[in-house]
Design a protein around this motif. Structure first.
Motif, PDB file in Angstrom:
ATOM      1  N   VAL A 198      23.436 -11.970 110.356  1.00  0.00           N
ATOM      2  CA  VAL A 198      23.936 -13.035 111.256  1.00  0.00           C
ATOM      3  C   VAL A 198      23.669 -13.101 112.763  1.00  0.00           C
ATOM      4  O   VAL A 198      23.263 -13.847 113.437  1.00  0.00           O
ATOM      5  CB  VAL A 198      25.533 -13.310 110.530  1.00  0.00           C
ATOM      6  CG1 VAL A 198      26.149 -14.233 111.817  1.00  0.00           C
ATOM      7  CG2 VAL A 198      25.646 -13.802 109.477  1.00  0.00           C
TER       8      VAL A 198
ATOM      9  N   LEU B 105      20.170 -13.675 113.508  1.00  0.00           N
ATOM     10  CA  LEU B 105      19.655 -14.899 113.443  1.00  0.00           C
ATOM     11  C   LEU B 105      20.273 -15.878 114.582  1.00  0.00           C
ATOM     12  O   LEU B 105      19.684 -17.000 114.597  1.00  0.00           O
ATOM     13  CB  LEU B 105      19.678 -15.592 111.898  1.00  0.00           C
ATOM     14  CG  LEU B 105      18.945 -14.818 111.056  1.00  0.00           C
ATOM     15  CD1 LEU B 105      19.494 -15.192 109.543  1.00  0.00           C
ATOM     16  CD2 LEU B 105      17.663 -15.036 111.274  1.00  0.00           C
TER      17      LEU B 105
ATOM     18  N   HIS C 205      32.299 -23.243  99.094  1.00  0.00           N
ATOM     19  CA  HIS C 205      31.634 -23.311 100.278  1.00  0.00           C
ATOM     20  C   HIS C 205      30.157 -24.152 100.194  1.00  0.00           C
ATOM     21  O   HIS C 205      29.564 -23.904  99.431  1.00  0.00           O
ATOM     22  CB  HIS C 205      31.527 -21.891 100.887  1.00  0.00           C
ATOM     23  CG  HIS C 205      32.802 -21.128 100.838  1.00  0.00           C
ATOM     24  ND1 HIS C 205      33.492 -20.298  99.818  1.00  0.00           N
ATOM     25  CD2 HIS C 205      33.715 -21.319 101.938  1.00  0.00           C
ATOM     26  CE1 HIS C 205      34.612 -19.900 100.382  1.00  0.00           C
ATOM     27  NE2 HIS C 205      34.874 -20.398 101.354  1.00  0.00           N
TER      28      HIS C 205
ATOM     29  N   GLY D  87      27.089 -25.797 103.224  1.00  0.00           N
ATOM     30  CA  GLY D  87      26.618 -25.734 104.465  1.00  0.00           C
ATOM     31  C   GLY D  87      25.989 -24.793 105.258  1.00  0.00           C
ATOM     32  O   GLY D  87      26.374 -23.610 104.722  1.00  0.00           O
ATOM     33  N   LEU D  88      25.481 -24.633 106.440  1.00  0.00           N
ATOM     34  CA  LEU D  88      24.993 -23.546 107.081  1.00  0.00           C
ATOM     35  C   LEU D  88      26.066 -22.687 107.706  1.00  0.00           C
ATOM     36  O   LEU D  88      25.826 -21.529 107.650  1.00  0.00           O
ATOM     37  CB  LEU D  88      23.923 -24.246 108.508  1.00  0.00           C
ATOM     38  CG  LEU D  88      22.802 -24.816 108.082  1.00  0.00           C
ATOM     39  CD1 LEU D  88      22.096 -25.439 109.430  1.00  0.00           C
ATOM     40  CD2 LEU D  88      21.896 -24.106 107.201  1.00  0.00           C
ATOM     41  N   ASP D  89      27.162 -23.192 107.853  1.00  0.00           N
ATOM     42  CA  ASP D  89      28.179 -22.147 108.118  1.00  0.00           C
ATOM     43  C   ASP D  89      28.560 -21.063 107.501  1.00  0.00           C
ATOM     44  O   ASP D  89      28.936 -20.156 107.723  1.00  0.00           O
ATOM     45  CB  ASP D  89      29.614 -22.917 108.774  1.00  0.00           C
ATOM     46  CG  ASP D  89      29.236 -23.587 110.142  1.00  0.00           C
ATOM     47  OD1 ASP D  89      28.541 -23.316 110.719  1.00  0.00           O
ATOM     48  OD2 ASP D  89      30.296 -24.359 110.277  1.00  0.00           O
ATOM     49  N   HIS D  90      28.388 -21.592 106.099  1.00  0.00           N
ATOM     50  CA  HIS D  90      28.854 -20.611 105.151  1.00  0.00           C
ATOM     51  C   HIS D  90      27.577 -20.041 104.319  1.00  0.00           C
ATOM     52  O   HIS D  90      27.410 -19.800 102.931  1.00  0.00           O
ATOM     53  CB  HIS D  90      29.695 -21.561 104.131  1.00  0.00           C
ATOM     54  CG  HIS D  90      31.027 -21.606 104.545  1.00  0.00           C
ATOM     55  ND1 HIS D  90      32.065 -20.457 104.615  1.00  0.00           N
ATOM     56  CD2 HIS D  90      31.666 -22.776 105.050  1.00  0.00           C
ATOM     57  CE1 HIS D  90      33.023 -21.062 105.214  1.00  0.00           C
ATOM     58  NE2 HIS D  90      32.998 -22.163 105.396  1.00  0.00           N
ATOM     59  N   LEU D  91      26.269 -19.859 105.007  1.00  0.00           N
ATOM     60  CA  LEU D  91      25.321 -19.417 104.160  1.00  0.00           C
ATOM     61  C   LEU D  91      25.355 -18.277 103.828  1.00  0.00           C
ATOM     62  O   LEU D  91      24.837 -17.616 102.640  1.00  0.00           O
ATOM     63  CB  LEU D  91      24.004 -19.614 105.358  1.00  0.00           C
ATOM     64  CG  LEU D  91      22.716 -19.252 104.792  1.00  0.00           C
ATOM     65  CD1 LEU D  91      22.432 -20.340 103.759  1.00  0.00           C
ATOM     66  CD2 LEU D  91      21.713 -19.155 105.928  1.00  0.00           C
TER      67      LEU D  91
ATOM     68  N   ASN E 297      26.078 -17.062  95.880  1.00  0.00           N
ATOM     69  CA  ASN E 297      25.611 -17.450  97.222  1.00  0.00           C
ATOM     70  C   ASN E 297      25.254 -18.798  97.456  1.00  0.00           C
ATOM     71  O   ASN E 297      25.640 -19.918  96.639  1.00  0.00           O
ATOM     72  CB  ASN E 297      24.091 -16.556  96.728  1.00  0.00           C
ATOM     73  CG  ASN E 297      23.587 -16.827  95.941  1.00  0.00           C
ATOM     74  OD1 ASN E 297      22.880 -18.142  95.574  1.00  0.00           O
ATOM     75  ND2 ASN E 297      23.452 -16.030  94.738  1.00  0.00           N
ATOM     76  N   ALA E 298      24.515 -19.257  98.410  1.00  0.00           N
ATOM     77  CA  ALA E 298      24.077 -20.481  98.898  1.00  0.00           C
ATOM     78  C   ALA E 298      23.392 -21.249  97.911  1.00  0.00           C
ATOM     79  O   ALA E 298      23.458 -22.524  97.829  1.00  0.00           O
ATOM     80  CB  ALA E 298      23.378 -20.373 100.010  1.00  0.00           C
TER      81      ALA E 298
ATOM     82  N   ARG F  69      26.736 -21.469  93.450  1.00  0.00           N
ATOM     83  CA  ARG F  69      28.236 -21.499  93.957  1.00  0.00           C
ATOM     84  C   ARG F  69      28.998 -21.519  92.618  1.00  0.00           C
ATOM     85  O   ARG F  69      30.259 -21.529  92.830  1.00  0.00           O
ATOM     86  CB  ARG F  69      28.560 -22.598  94.517  1.00  0.00           C
ATOM     87  CG  ARG F  69      27.727 -22.620  96.036  1.00  0.00           C
ATOM     88  CD  ARG F  69      28.175 -21.388  96.978  1.00  0.00           C
ATOM     89  NE  ARG F  69      27.720 -21.570  98.267  1.00  0.00           N
ATOM     90  CZ  ARG F  69      27.853 -20.516  99.224  1.00  0.00           C
ATOM     91  NH1 ARG F  69      28.646 -19.605  98.961  1.00  0.00           N
ATOM     92  NH2 ARG F  69      27.485 -20.494 100.605  1.00  0.00           N
TER      93      ARG F  69
ATOM     94  N   ASN G 226      33.421 -13.797 104.279  1.00  0.00           N
ATOM     95  CA  ASN G 226      32.212 -13.911 105.028  1.00  0.00           C
ATOM     96  C   ASN G 226      32.182 -12.729 106.053  1.00  0.00           C
ATOM     97  O   ASN G 226      33.058 -12.284 106.516  1.00  0.00           O
ATOM     98  CB  ASN G 226      32.661 -15.307 105.872  1.00  0.00           C
ATOM     99  CG  ASN G 226      31.486 -15.632 106.735  1.00  0.00           C
ATOM    100  OD1 ASN G 226      31.215 -15.239 107.862  1.00  0.00           O
ATOM    101  ND2 ASN G 226      30.534 -16.722 106.248  1.00  0.00           N
TER     102      ASN G 226
END
Length: 201
Positions: free
Chosen positions: A28, A31, A65, A67-71, A118-119, A122, A144
């Protein structure tokens, strides 16, 4: 020796889970495009259902979860042995749980599973077979890497065995329950008993 080996194995599993999340935290950081840190995403508790067939337990876990916030947000499951985890029970039933890697591995009957959501997936289903008669607590936990200290979780009581076996297990909790603040009510909650009704309130 068998118990020592099991404890060492569980310890390695806990460290592996913590290490995986820590690695994700490094990713994180690397990136992150802007140099300024953004607020950690709010982690939600998972939806969990448990099905017991004799001594075989199935746990279905749905990770909410997206979206990108929860990748890098992941969820997993574990099974606490209530007899060993009495000091944790008041916190569990009141919605407070320490990070998984801070819980003594000996308190777990099974897990925490390294097969995390994972993304791309889920939802997960887990099977725990051949449980001895007793009182357990199934945990569904989401974490997270930007905020490891605040896991979100749900729990379900798992009662394995006949009423006689469960009564024996409850009695086996013994004086530790009475000597732990909040533990008697927590155990009653796990057994589906309203403590208020016992006191006449």
């Amino acid at each position: 020796m068998g118990n020592e080996a099991t404890t060492r194995s569980r310890g390695r599993r806990m460290r592996t889970l913590a290490g995986a999340v820590a690695t994700a935290a490094v990713a994180v950081t690397m990136l992150a495009m802007p140099a300024t840190a953004s607020a950690a995403p709010t982690v939600q508790k998972p939806t969990m259902t448990t099905t017991l067939d004799g001594s075989n337990l199935t746990i279905n876990l749905q990770d909410p979860h997206a979206g990108l916030d929860h990748l890098l947000t992941v969820c997993t499951t574990a099974l606490l042995n209530a007899e060993k985890a009495i000091p944790l029970l008041p916190g569990v039933v009141s919605g407070q749980l320490p990070p998984l890697d801070q819980i003594d591995p000996a308190l777990f009957q099974w897990g925490p599973s390294l097969d995390v959501t994972n993304a791309l997936a889920r939802g997960k289903t887990y099977h725990v077979n051949g449980l001895p008669a007793g009182i357990y607590v199934a945990l569904g936990v989401c974490i997270n890497p930007t905020n490891l200290g605040k896991p979100a979780f749900d729990y379900k009581p798992v009662l394995v065995g006949s009423p006689i076996a469960l009564g024996s297990s409850a009695l086996g909790l013994g004086s530790t329950v009475l000597g732990t603040p909040g533990a008697p009510n927590a155990v009653l909650t796990l057994l589906g008993i309203d403590a208020g009704s016992l006191s006449g309130s």
